[in-house]
Motif scaffolding. Structure first.
Motif, PDB file in Angstrom:
ATOM      1  N   UNK A  19       8.015  -7.759  -6.543  1.00  0.00           N
ATOM      2  CA  UNK A  19       7.183  -6.789  -5.817  1.00  0.00           C
ATOM      3  C   UNK A  19       7.617  -6.706  -4.356  1.00  0.00           C
ATOM      4  N   UNK A  20       7.903  -7.839  -3.753  1.00  0.00           N
ATOM      5  CA  UNK A  20       8.364  -7.838  -2.363  1.00  0.00           C
ATOM      6  C   UNK A  20       9.693  -7.109  -2.232  1.00  0.00           C
ATOM      7  N   UNK A  21      10.598  -7.360  -3.156  1.00  0.00           N
ATOM      8  CA  UNK A  21      11.900  -6.664  -3.117  1.00  0.00           C
ATOM      9  C   UNK A  21      11.722  -5.151  -3.279  1.00  0.00           C
ATOM     10  N   UNK A  22      10.905  -4.768  -4.241  1.00  0.00           N
ATOM     11  CA  UNK A  22      10.685  -3.325  -4.470  1.00  0.00           C
ATOM     12  C   UNK A  22      10.005  -2.680  -3.264  1.00  0.00           C
ATOM     13  N   UNK A  25       0.822  -1.213   0.000  1.00  0.00           N
ATOM     14  CA  UNK A  25       0.000   0.000   0.000  1.00  0.00           C
ATOM     15  C   UNK A  25       0.855   1.262   0.000  1.00  0.00           C
ATOM     16  N   UNK A  26       1.978   1.249   0.704  1.00  0.00           N
ATOM     17  CA  UNK A  26       2.801   2.458   0.814  1.00  0.00           C
ATOM     18  C   UNK A  26       3.902   2.529  -0.242  1.00  0.00           C
ATOM     19  N   UNK A  27       4.187   1.429  -0.901  1.00  0.00           N
ATOM     20  CA  UNK A  27       5.235   1.433  -1.926  1.00  0.00           C
ATOM     21  C   UNK A  27       4.820   2.361  -3.069  1.00  0.00           C
ATOM     22  N   UNK A  28       5.763   3.183  -3.515  1.00  0.00           N
ATOM     23  CA  UNK A  28       5.410   4.168  -4.529  1.00  0.00           C
ATOM     24  C   UNK A  28       6.492   4.380  -5.585  1.00  0.00           C
ATOM     25  N   UNK A  29       7.567   3.604  -5.522  1.00  0.00           N
ATOM     26  CA  UNK A  29       8.630   3.812  -6.503  1.00  0.00           C
ATOM     27  C   UNK A  29       8.155   3.418  -7.897  1.00  0.00           C
ATOM     28  N   UNK A  82       8.372  -0.313  -8.400  1.00  0.00           N
ATOM     29  CA  UNK A  82       7.255  -1.068  -7.839  1.00  0.00           C
ATOM     30  C   UNK A  82       6.021  -0.950  -8.732  1.00  0.00           C
ATOM     31  N   UNK A  83       5.742   0.255  -9.200  1.00  0.00           N
ATOM     32  CA  UNK A  83       4.579   0.450 -10.066  1.00  0.00           C
ATOM     33  C   UNK A  83       4.729  -0.311 -11.385  1.00  0.00           C
ATOM     34  N   UNK A  84       5.947  -0.380 -11.895  1.00  0.00           N
ATOM     35  CA  UNK A  84       6.202  -1.168 -13.107  1.00  0.00           C
ATOM     36  C   UNK A  84       5.927  -2.646 -12.861  1.00  0.00           C
TER      37      UNK A  84
END
Length: 85
Positions: free
Chosen positions: A74-77, A24-28, A31-33
Motif C-alpha cells: 500500500x505504501x509503494x502504491x 486518502x489521495x491514492x486512486x490507482x 492501490x485499490x486492489x
C-alpha cells in the motif's frame, strides 16, 4: 470504489497514521486492489484469532505476515500515485 476497498483504505489509515494523506489521495487500481486484499486479510486474521482450532496459531501468524506485506505494498502504491492523473 467498492465498500470493501473503502474499508481496507480506512483500516490502512488507522494502522499507519503517518500515511493517511497519501492513502486518502491514492486512486490507482493497484492501490485499490491492495486495499481490498488488506481488508480481506484482516477479516480472515480476526476470524482465525478467535478460533480454537489447533492450527489457528500458525494461520494467524501467516495472516499477520500477509498483512505486513500488504501494508508495504500500500505504501509503494500510494507513493507511486502522487502526482498521477
Amino acid at each position: 470504489m467498492t465498500r470493501i476497498q473503502e474499508r481496507g483504505r480506512a483500516r490502512l489509515k488507522l494502522r499507519l497514521p503517518g500515511w493517511r494523506v497519501r492513502f486518502e489521495v491514492a486512486a490507482s487500481q493497484s492501490f485499490l486492489d491492495v486495499c481490498e486484499a488488506y481488508e480481506l486479510a484482516w477479516m480472515a486474521l480476526e476470524y482465525w484469532a478467535k478460533s480454537d482450532r489447533p492450527m489457528s496459531i500458525a494461520v494467524v501468524a501467516d495472516y499477520r505476515e500477509l498483512v505486513a506485506h500488504l501494508e508495504l505494498d500500500a505504501q509503494r502504491c500510494a507513493t507511486g500515485d502522487i502526482g498521477a492523473p
